[in-house]
Design an enzyme around this catalytic site. Structure first.
Site, PDB file in Angstrom:
ATOM      1  CG  ASP A  35      -2.076   0.946   1.093  1.00 54.97           C
ATOM      2  OD1 ASP A  35      -3.215   0.471   0.967  1.00 54.97           O
ATOM      3  OD2 ASP A  35      -1.850   2.175   1.117  1.00 54.97           O
ATOM      4  CB  ILE A  36       0.754   4.328  -2.085  1.00 54.91           C
ATOM      5  CG1 ILE A  36       1.838   5.263  -2.585  1.00 54.91           C
ATOM      6  CG2 ILE A  36      -0.524   5.072  -1.732  1.00 54.91           C
ATOM      7  CD1 ILE A  36       1.522   5.878  -3.941  1.00 54.91           C
ATOM      8  CG  ASN A  92     -11.770  -1.039   4.061  1.00 48.08           C
ATOM      9  OD1 ASN A  92     -12.094  -1.468   5.160  1.00 48.08           O
ATOM     10  ND2 ASN A  92     -10.659  -0.347   3.867  1.00 48.08           N
ATOM     11  CB  VAL A 101      -9.530   1.381  -5.107  1.00 48.39           C
ATOM     12  CG1 VAL A 101      -9.229   0.801  -6.486  1.00 48.39           C
ATOM     13  CG2 VAL A 101      -8.576   2.536  -4.799  1.00 48.39           C
ATOM     14  CG  HIS A 105      -8.576  -3.338  -2.408  1.00 47.07           C
ATOM     15  ND1 HIS A 105      -9.561  -2.684  -3.105  1.00 47.07           N
ATOM     16  CD2 HIS A 105      -8.387  -2.628  -1.258  1.00 47.07           C
ATOM     17  CE1 HIS A 105      -9.949  -1.614  -2.430  1.00 47.07           C
ATOM     18  NE2 HIS A 105      -9.256  -1.567  -1.297  1.00 47.07           N
ATOM     19  CG  HIS A 107      -6.698  -3.139   3.103  1.00 51.02           C
ATOM     20  ND1 HIS A 107      -6.029  -1.948   2.924  1.00 51.02           N
ATOM     21  CD2 HIS A 107      -7.914  -2.959   2.539  1.00 51.02           C
ATOM     22  CE1 HIS A 107      -6.809  -1.087   2.283  1.00 51.02           C
ATOM     23  NE2 HIS A 107      -7.965  -1.674   2.043  1.00 51.02           N
TER      24      HIS A 107
HETATM   25  P1  5GP Z   1      -9.727   1.101   0.254  1.00 49.26           P
HETATM   26  O1  5GP Z   1      -9.810   2.413   1.006  1.00 49.26           O
HETATM   27  O2  5GP Z   1     -10.454   1.174  -1.060  1.00 49.26           O
HETATM   28  O3  5GP Z   1     -10.075  -0.094   1.053  1.00 49.26           O
HETATM   29  O4  5GP Z   1      -8.184   0.915  -0.059  1.00 49.26           O
HETATM   30  C1  5GP Z   1      -7.519   1.511  -1.112  1.00 49.26           C
HETATM   31  C2  5GP Z   1      -6.063   1.529  -0.751  1.00 49.26           C
HETATM   32  O5  5GP Z   1      -5.309   1.849  -1.914  1.00 49.26           O
HETATM   33  C3  5GP Z   1      -5.693   2.580   0.309  1.00 49.26           C
HETATM   34  O6  5GP Z   1      -5.178   1.920   1.462  1.00 49.26           O
HETATM   35  C4  5GP Z   1      -4.657   3.452  -0.395  1.00 49.26           C
HETATM   36  O7  5GP Z   1      -3.614   3.851   0.465  1.00 49.26           O
HETATM   37  C5  5GP Z   1      -4.167   2.554  -1.516  1.00 49.26           C
HETATM   38  N1  5GP Z   1      -3.671   3.276  -2.678  1.00 49.26           N
HETATM   39  C6  5GP Z   1      -4.238   4.376  -3.253  1.00 49.26           C
HETATM   40  N2  5GP Z   1      -3.513   4.765  -4.319  1.00 49.26           N
HETATM   41  C7  5GP Z   1      -2.472   3.879  -4.422  1.00 49.26           C
HETATM   42  C8  5GP Z   1      -1.390   3.756  -5.347  1.00 49.26           C
HETATM   43  O8  5GP Z   1      -1.226   4.522  -6.293  1.00 49.26           O
HETATM   44  N3  5GP Z   1      -0.524   2.726  -5.141  1.00 49.26           N
HETATM   45  C9  5GP Z   1      -0.671   1.858  -4.100  1.00 49.26           C
HETATM   46  N4  5GP Z   1       0.257   0.886  -3.978  1.00 49.26           N
HETATM   47  N5  5GP Z   1      -1.682   1.935  -3.218  1.00 49.26           N
HETATM   48  C10 5GP Z   1      -2.580   2.937  -3.380  1.00 49.26           C
END
Ligand code: 5GP
Length: 127
Positions: A35-36, A92, A101, A105, A107
């Site tokens: 994760d970034i 999530n 996103v 996915h 985590h």
């Molecule tokens: P969500 O909030 O949808 O469960 O998780 C999306 C995750 O994607 C977040 O934890 C966010 O930090 C990660 N994320 C967003 N943009 C990028 C990116 O460009 N690269 C990577 N590796 N992770 C990302």
């Protein structure tokens, strides 16, 4: 997916290697990358290469692929040395869970003692 969905999410672009990511493991059906914005010492995202919006859609359409995602999450935990200390796998799903996103996915979190999870810490019962 619905017709109003964007044709591509960020994660399709990572899978296609159009956007760089720190990839930790890949199988025929899944990709795992860091994760970034890590929320723990280990914070890895595991995605199926085929897009479903969320874990419910994935479970209904292709349970074997969901099993692949979980198996990859466990493999990531092995690779980062977490299987003895423990780790957490989170999907999530939707607005209240903070999904941003809409390509399902997992985590994978670990590598240190994790906090509790549940109610929003800044919510009306906080403090
Ligand atoms: P969500 O909030 O949808 O469960 O998780 C999306 C995750 O994607 C977040 O934890 C966010 O930090 C990660 N994320 C967003 N943009 C990028 C990116 O460009 N690269 C990577 N590796 N992770 C990302």
């Amino acid at each position: 997916m619905t017709e109003s969905d964007p044709s591509e999410t960020l994660f399709e672009r990572i899978i296609a290697r159009e956007i760089p990511a720190d990839i930790v493991h890949e199988t025929d059906t899944t990709l795992a990358f860091r994760d970034i914005s890590p929320q723990a010492a280990t914070h890895v995202l595991v995605v199926p290469k085929t897009r479903y919006r969320n874990v419910g859609e994935l479970a209904a359409a292709d349970p074997a692929l969901l099993a692949d995602v979980i198996a990859t999450a466990h493999r990531v935990a092995e690779l980062d040395g977490l299987t003895d200390s423990g780790y957490r796998v989170v999907f999530n799903t939707g607005a209240d869970a903070g999904q941003t996103v809409f390509h399902v996915h997992a985590h994978v979190l670990g590598g240190e003692q994790l906090g509790q999870f549940g109610r929003y810490a800044g919510g009306p019962d906080a403090g």
